[in-house]
Design a protein around this motif. Structure first.
Motif, PDB file in Angstrom:
ATOM      1  N   GLU A 113      10.638   0.579  -9.439  1.00 20.16           N
ATOM      2  CA  GLU A 113      11.347   1.307 -10.318  1.00 20.16           C
ATOM      3  C   GLU A 113      10.550   2.130 -11.252  1.00 20.16           C
ATOM      4  N   LYS A 114       9.391   1.459 -11.819  1.00 18.11           N
ATOM      5  CA  LYS A 114       8.573   2.049 -12.977  1.00 18.11           C
ATOM      6  C   LYS A 114       7.869   3.358 -12.344  1.00 18.11           C
ATOM      7  N   HIS A 115       7.534   3.411 -11.117  1.00 22.35           N
ATOM      8  CA  HIS A 115       7.014   4.597 -10.407  1.00 22.35           C
ATOM      9  C   HIS A 115       7.994   5.683  -9.921  1.00 22.35           C
ATOM     10  N   GLY A 116       9.009   5.196  -9.596  1.00 27.16           N
ATOM     11  CA  GLY A 116       9.991   5.864  -9.054  1.00 27.16           C
ATOM     12  C   GLY A 116       9.850   6.291  -7.594  1.00 27.16           C
ATOM     13  N   ILE A 117       9.149   5.268  -6.753  1.00 24.30           N
ATOM     14  CA  ILE A 117       9.238   5.267  -5.542  1.00 24.30           C
ATOM     15  C   ILE A 117      10.560   5.346  -4.751  1.00 24.30           C
ATOM     16  N   GLN A 118      10.854   6.225  -3.938  1.00 23.71           N
ATOM     17  CA  GLN A 118      12.128   6.474  -3.500  1.00 23.71           C
ATOM     18  C   GLN A 118      12.182   6.486  -2.092  1.00 23.71           C
ATOM     19  N   ASN A 119      11.045   6.992  -1.515  1.00 23.61           N
ATOM     20  CA  ASN A 119      10.956   7.361   0.059  1.00 23.61           C
ATOM     21  C   ASN A 119       9.967   6.120   0.995  1.00 23.61           C
ATOM     22  N   THR A 120       9.608   5.416   0.124  1.00 21.16           N
ATOM     23  CA  THR A 120       8.525   4.306   0.758  1.00 21.16           C
ATOM     24  C   THR A 120       9.084   3.044   0.436  1.00 21.16           C
ATOM     25  N   PRO A 121       9.531   2.123   1.381  1.00 18.78           N
ATOM     26  CA  PRO A 121       9.973   0.856   0.998  1.00 18.78           C
ATOM     27  C   PRO A 121       8.585   0.067   0.735  1.00 18.78           C
ATOM     28  N   LEU A 122       8.862  -0.737  -0.269  1.00 18.23           N
ATOM     29  CA  LEU A 122       7.985  -1.905  -0.430  1.00 18.23           C
ATOM     30  C   LEU A 122       8.057  -3.071   0.312  1.00 18.23           C
ATOM     31  N   THR A 123       7.311  -3.721   1.117  1.00 18.00           N
ATOM     32  CA  THR A 123       7.592  -4.977   1.802  1.00 18.00           C
ATOM     33  C   THR A 123       6.499  -6.072   1.515  1.00 18.00           C
ATOM     34  N   THR A 124       6.907  -7.158   2.082  1.00 14.89           N
ATOM     35  CA  THR A 124       5.785  -8.323   2.285  1.00 14.89           C
ATOM     36  C   THR A 124       5.778  -8.699   3.654  1.00 14.89           C
ATOM     37  N   PHE A 125       4.382  -9.006   3.666  1.00 17.86           N
ATOM     38  CA  PHE A 125       4.037  -9.982   5.193  1.00 17.86           C
ATOM     39  C   PHE A 125       3.582 -11.086   4.779  1.00 17.86           C
ATOM     40  N   ASP A 126       3.875 -12.384   5.312  1.00 20.24           N
ATOM     41  CA  ASP A 126       3.701 -13.730   5.307  1.00 20.24           C
ATOM     42  C   ASP A 126       2.252 -13.957   5.747  1.00 20.24           C
ATOM     43  N   GLY A 127       1.221 -13.555   4.947  1.00 23.51           N
ATOM     44  CA  GLY A 127      -0.104 -14.176   5.052  1.00 23.51           C
ATOM     45  C   GLY A 127      -1.315 -12.892   4.630  1.00 23.51           C
ATOM     46  N   VAL A 128      -2.138 -13.258   4.110  1.00 26.39           N
ATOM     47  CA  VAL A 128      -2.968 -12.390   3.392  1.00 26.39           C
ATOM     48  C   VAL A 128      -4.014 -11.615   4.527  1.00 26.39           C
ATOM     49  N   ALA A 129      -4.054 -12.170   5.746  1.00 28.24           N
ATOM     50  CA  ALA A 129      -4.836 -11.655   6.663  1.00 28.24           C
ATOM     51  C   ALA A 129      -4.249 -10.409   7.470  1.00 28.24           C
ATOM     52  N   GLY A 130      -2.571 -10.441   7.467  1.00 28.02           N
ATOM     53  CA  GLY A 130      -1.970  -9.294   7.823  1.00 28.02           C
ATOM     54  C   GLY A 130      -1.782  -9.564   9.522  1.00 28.02           C
ATOM     55  N   PRO A 131      -0.934  -8.516  10.053  1.00 27.31           N
ATOM     56  CA  PRO A 131      -0.889  -8.736  11.438  1.00 27.31           C
ATOM     57  C   PRO A 131      -2.168  -8.809  12.247  1.00 27.31           C
ATOM     58  N   ALA A 132      -2.267  -9.765  13.147  1.00 28.59           N
ATOM     59  CA  ALA A 132      -3.550  -9.995  14.004  1.00 28.59           C
ATOM     60  C   ALA A 132      -3.864  -8.737  14.629  1.00 28.59           C
ATOM     61  N   SER A 133      -3.216  -8.090  15.140  1.00 28.90           N
ATOM     62  CA  SER A 133      -3.132  -7.040  16.053  1.00 28.90           C
ATOM     63  C   SER A 133      -3.822  -5.723  15.264  1.00 28.90           C
ATOM     64  N   TYR A 134      -3.782  -5.516  13.925  1.00 26.32           N
ATOM     65  CA  TYR A 134      -4.137  -4.536  13.168  1.00 26.32           C
ATOM     66  C   TYR A 134      -5.514  -4.811  12.749  1.00 26.32           C
ATOM     67  N   LYS A 135      -6.024  -5.880  12.746  1.00 25.18           N
ATOM     68  CA  LYS A 135      -7.387  -6.309  12.453  1.00 25.18           C
ATOM     69  C   LYS A 135      -7.916  -5.523  11.225  1.00 25.18           C
ATOM     70  N   LEU A 136      -7.237  -6.230  10.274  1.00 26.12           N
ATOM     71  CA  LEU A 136      -7.527  -5.542   9.036  1.00 26.12           C
ATOM     72  C   LEU A 136      -8.594  -6.274   8.409  1.00 26.12           C
ATOM     73  N   PRO A 137      -9.407  -5.324   7.817  1.00 31.02           N
ATOM     74  CA  PRO A 137     -10.780  -6.110   7.191  1.00 31.02           C
ATOM     75  C   PRO A 137     -10.515  -6.963   5.989  1.00 31.02           C
ATOM     76  N   LYS A 138     -11.375  -8.244   5.955  1.00 27.50           N
ATOM     77  CA  LYS A 138     -11.075  -9.324   5.251  1.00 27.50           C
ATOM     78  C   LYS A 138     -11.549  -8.869   3.959  1.00 27.50           C
ATOM     79  N   ASP A 139     -12.484  -8.065   3.892  1.00 24.35           N
ATOM     80  CA  ASP A 139     -13.075  -7.649   2.310  1.00 24.35           C
ATOM     81  C   ASP A 139     -12.317  -6.338   1.832  1.00 24.35           C
ATOM     82  N   ALA A 140     -11.401  -5.852   2.524  1.00 30.59           N
ATOM     83  CA  ALA A 140     -10.520  -4.549   1.896  1.00 30.59           C
ATOM     84  C   ALA A 140      -9.667  -5.187   1.115  1.00 30.59           C
ATOM     85  N   ASP A 141      -9.261  -4.558   0.113  1.00 26.99           N
ATOM     86  CA  ASP A 141      -8.240  -4.656  -0.770  1.00 26.99           C
ATOM     87  C   ASP A 141      -6.927  -3.736  -0.394  1.00 26.99           C
TER      88      ASP A 141
END
Length: 180
Positions: A113-141
Protein backbone atom coordinates in the motif's frame (compact mmCIF):
# COMPACT_ATOMS: atom_id res chain seq x y z
CA UNK A 1 55.96 -31.76 7.20
CA UNK A 2 55.35 -28.09 6.28
CA UNK A 3 54.72 -29.15 2.67
CA UNK A 4 52.15 -31.72 3.78
CA UNK A 5 50.36 -29.12 5.90
CA UNK A 6 50.45 -26.58 3.06
CA UNK A 7 49.03 -29.12 0.60
CA UNK A 8 46.35 -30.12 3.11
CA UNK A 9 45.39 -26.48 3.68
CA UNK A 10 45.24 -25.89 -0.07
CA UNK A 11 42.96 -28.90 -0.53
CA UNK A 12 40.63 -27.73 2.24
CA UNK A 13 40.53 -24.23 0.71
CA UNK A 14 39.85 -25.64 -2.76
CA UNK A 15 37.03 -27.81 -1.41
CA UNK A 16 35.52 -24.77 0.29
CA UNK A 17 35.65 -22.76 -2.95
CA UNK A 18 34.08 -25.65 -4.89
CA UNK A 19 31.30 -25.94 -2.30
CA UNK A 20 30.69 -22.17 -2.42
CA UNK A 21 30.34 -22.33 -6.20
CA UNK A 22 27.92 -25.25 -5.90
CA UNK A 23 25.77 -23.31 -3.45
CA UNK A 24 24.42 -20.90 -6.06
CA UNK A 25 21.97 -21.92 -8.76
CA UNK A 26 23.87 -21.31 -11.98
CA UNK A 27 22.65 -19.17 -14.85
CA UNK A 28 21.29 -21.53 -17.50
CA UNK A 29 19.86 -23.93 -14.92
CA UNK A 30 16.19 -24.81 -14.94
CA UNK A 31 14.14 -23.28 -12.13
CA UNK A 32 11.89 -25.58 -10.17
CA UNK A 33 8.47 -25.31 -8.63
CA UNK A 34 7.89 -24.16 -5.05
CA UNK A 35 4.90 -22.94 -3.10
CA UNK A 36 4.36 -19.59 -1.40
CA UNK A 37 1.52 -17.98 0.50
CA UNK A 38 0.25 -15.04 -1.56
CA UNK A 39 -0.32 -12.01 0.64
CA UNK A 40 -1.02 -9.12 -1.79
CA UNK A 41 -1.44 -10.59 -5.27
CA UNK A 42 -4.49 -11.66 -7.22
CA UNK A 43 -4.44 -14.95 -5.31
CA UNK A 44 -4.10 -13.32 -1.87
CA UNK A 45 -4.92 -15.73 0.91
CA UNK A 46 -3.97 -18.88 -1.02
CA UNK A 47 -0.88 -21.01 -1.45
CA UNK A 48 0.34 -21.41 -4.99
CA UNK A 49 3.35 -21.94 -7.21
CA UNK A 50 4.13 -18.79 -9.19
CA UNK A 51 6.80 -20.69 -11.10
CA UNK A 52 4.01 -23.02 -12.27
CA UNK A 53 1.52 -20.21 -12.88
CA UNK A 54 3.89 -18.05 -14.92
CA UNK A 55 5.25 -21.05 -16.90
CA UNK A 56 7.56 -19.81 -19.69
CA UNK A 57 6.91 -16.09 -19.22
CA UNK A 58 9.75 -13.65 -18.38
CA UNK A 59 9.82 -13.52 -14.58
CA UNK A 60 11.66 -11.53 -11.91
CA UNK A 61 11.65 -13.11 -8.48
CA UNK A 62 13.01 -11.29 -5.46
CA UNK A 63 13.86 -13.39 -2.42
CA UNK A 64 14.36 -11.32 0.74
CA UNK A 65 14.99 -12.21 4.35
CA UNK A 66 13.55 -8.84 5.37
CA UNK A 67 11.46 -6.28 3.54
CA UNK A 68 12.94 -2.94 4.53
CA UNK A 69 12.83 0.41 2.66
CA UNK A 70 15.72 -0.60 0.37
CA UNK A 71 13.99 -3.80 -0.68
CA UNK A 72 10.65 -1.99 -1.05
CA UNK A 73 12.35 0.54 -3.34
CA UNK A 74 13.75 -2.25 -5.50
CA UNK A 75 10.35 -3.95 -5.64
CA UNK A 76 8.63 -0.67 -6.59
CA UNK A 77 11.02 -0.18 -9.50
CA UNK A 78 10.68 -3.79 -10.68
CA UNK A 79 6.92 -3.36 -10.39
CA UNK A 80 7.16 -0.40 -12.79
CA UNK A 81 9.18 -2.42 -15.31
CA UNK A 82 6.59 -5.22 -15.14
CA UNK A 83 3.82 -2.69 -15.76
CA UNK A 84 5.66 -1.30 -18.79
CA UNK A 85 6.16 -4.78 -20.26
CA UNK A 86 2.71 -6.29 -19.94
CA UNK A 87 2.65 -6.72 -23.71
CA UNK A 88 5.47 -9.26 -23.26
CA UNK A 89 3.61 -10.88 -20.35
CA UNK A 90 6.42 -10.04 -17.95
CA UNK A 91 5.73 -11.03 -14.35
CA UNK A 92 7.35 -10.66 -10.96
CA UNK A 93 6.84 -11.73 -7.38
CA UNK A 94 8.55 -11.16 -4.05
CA UNK A 95 9.22 -13.96 -1.59
CA UNK A 96 9.79 -13.07 2.05
CA UNK A 97 11.78 -15.91 3.59
CA UNK A 98 10.67 -16.31 7.18
CA UNK A 99 10.15 -18.85 9.92
CA UNK A 100 6.93 -17.01 10.88
CA UNK A 101 5.05 -16.37 7.61
CA UNK A 102 1.70 -15.56 9.22
CA UNK A 103 3.19 -12.78 11.33
CA UNK A 104 4.68 -11.07 8.24
CA UNK A 105 1.41 -10.67 6.34
CA UNK A 106 0.49 -7.29 7.86
CA UNK A 107 3.92 -5.86 7.09
CA UNK A 108 3.74 -6.99 3.45
CA UNK A 109 0.27 -5.48 2.99
CA UNK A 110 1.53 -2.20 4.44
CA UNK A 111 4.58 -2.18 2.12
CA UNK A 112 2.39 -2.82 -0.94
CA UNK A 113 0.00 0.00 0.00
CA UNK A 114 2.69 2.49 1.03
CA UNK A 115 4.71 1.99 -2.17
CA UNK A 116 1.80 1.48 -4.56
CA UNK A 117 2.99 -1.95 -5.70
CA UNK A 118 0.37 -3.18 -8.15
CA UNK A 119 1.93 -5.70 -10.55
CA UNK A 120 4.13 -7.68 -8.18
CA UNK A 121 2.57 -10.02 -5.60
CA UNK A 122 4.24 -10.08 -2.19
CA UNK A 123 4.38 -13.59 -0.78
CA UNK A 124 5.87 -15.56 2.09
CA UNK A 125 7.86 -18.78 2.11
CA UNK A 126 7.96 -20.85 5.27
CA UNK A 127 11.69 -21.03 6.06
CA UNK A 128 14.58 -18.56 5.91
CA UNK A 129 16.67 -20.85 3.69
CA UNK A 130 14.14 -20.67 0.85
CA UNK A 131 13.33 -23.39 -1.66
CA UNK A 132 16.13 -25.99 -1.53
CA UNK A 133 16.50 -26.29 -5.31
CA UNK A 134 17.14 -22.54 -5.60
CA UNK A 135 20.28 -22.75 -3.48
CA UNK A 136 19.95 -19.24 -2.07
CA UNK A 137 23.18 -18.06 -0.43
CA UNK A 138 22.88 -18.08 3.35
CA UNK A 139 24.73 -14.78 3.67
CA UNK A 140 22.58 -12.89 1.13
CA UNK A 141 19.85 -10.58 2.38
CA UNK A 142 18.30 -10.26 -1.09
CA UNK A 143 18.57 -12.51 -4.13
CA UNK A 144 17.12 -11.45 -7.47
CA UNK A 145 16.54 -14.21 -9.98
CA UNK A 146 15.21 -13.74 -13.48
CA UNK A 147 14.14 -16.46 -15.85
CA UNK A 148 12.33 -17.02 -19.12
CA UNK A 149 11.22 -20.34 -20.61
CA UNK A 150 11.95 -21.87 -17.19
CA UNK A 151 15.69 -21.17 -17.55
CA UNK A 152 17.62 -18.93 -15.15
CA UNK A 153 19.12 -15.87 -16.85
CA UNK A 154 20.09 -13.70 -13.85
CA UNK A 155 21.08 -14.62 -10.28
CA UNK A 156 22.21 -11.66 -8.19
CA UNK A 157 22.68 -11.96 -4.42
CA UNK A 158 23.22 -8.91 -2.25
CA UNK A 159 23.56 -7.76 1.32
CA UNK A 160 21.39 -4.80 2.36
CA UNK A 161 24.37 -2.42 2.26
CA UNK A 162 25.00 -3.39 -1.38
CA UNK A 163 21.48 -2.45 -2.49
CA UNK A 164 22.49 1.00 -3.77
CA UNK A 165 20.80 3.07 -6.47
CA UNK A 166 23.45 1.99 -8.99
CA UNK A 167 22.96 -1.70 -8.11
CA UNK A 168 19.18 -1.34 -8.44
CA UNK A 169 19.70 0.29 -11.86
CA UNK A 170 21.95 -2.59 -12.89
CA UNK A 171 19.34 -5.12 -11.75
CA UNK A 172 16.65 -3.28 -13.71
CA UNK A 173 18.94 -3.30 -16.75
CA UNK A 174 19.26 -7.07 -16.41
CA UNK A 175 15.56 -7.41 -17.22
CA UNK A 176 16.61 -7.08 -20.88
CA UNK A 177 18.02 -10.61 -20.57
CA UNK A 178 14.53 -12.04 -20.14
CA UNK A 179 12.58 -9.81 -22.53
CA UNK A 180 12.37 -10.49 -26.27
Amino acid sequence: MKHVLAIGAALVLAAGVANAEEECLEVGSPVGAFYVADVTGPSAGTKLCYRCKFKDRPVVSIFAREVNDQVAGLVKQVDGVVGQNQDQKMAAFVVLLTDEPESAEGQLKTVAEKHGIQNTPLTTFDGVAGPASYKLPKDADVTVMMWVDGQLKVNESLKFGELSDSKVSAVLGDTEKILN
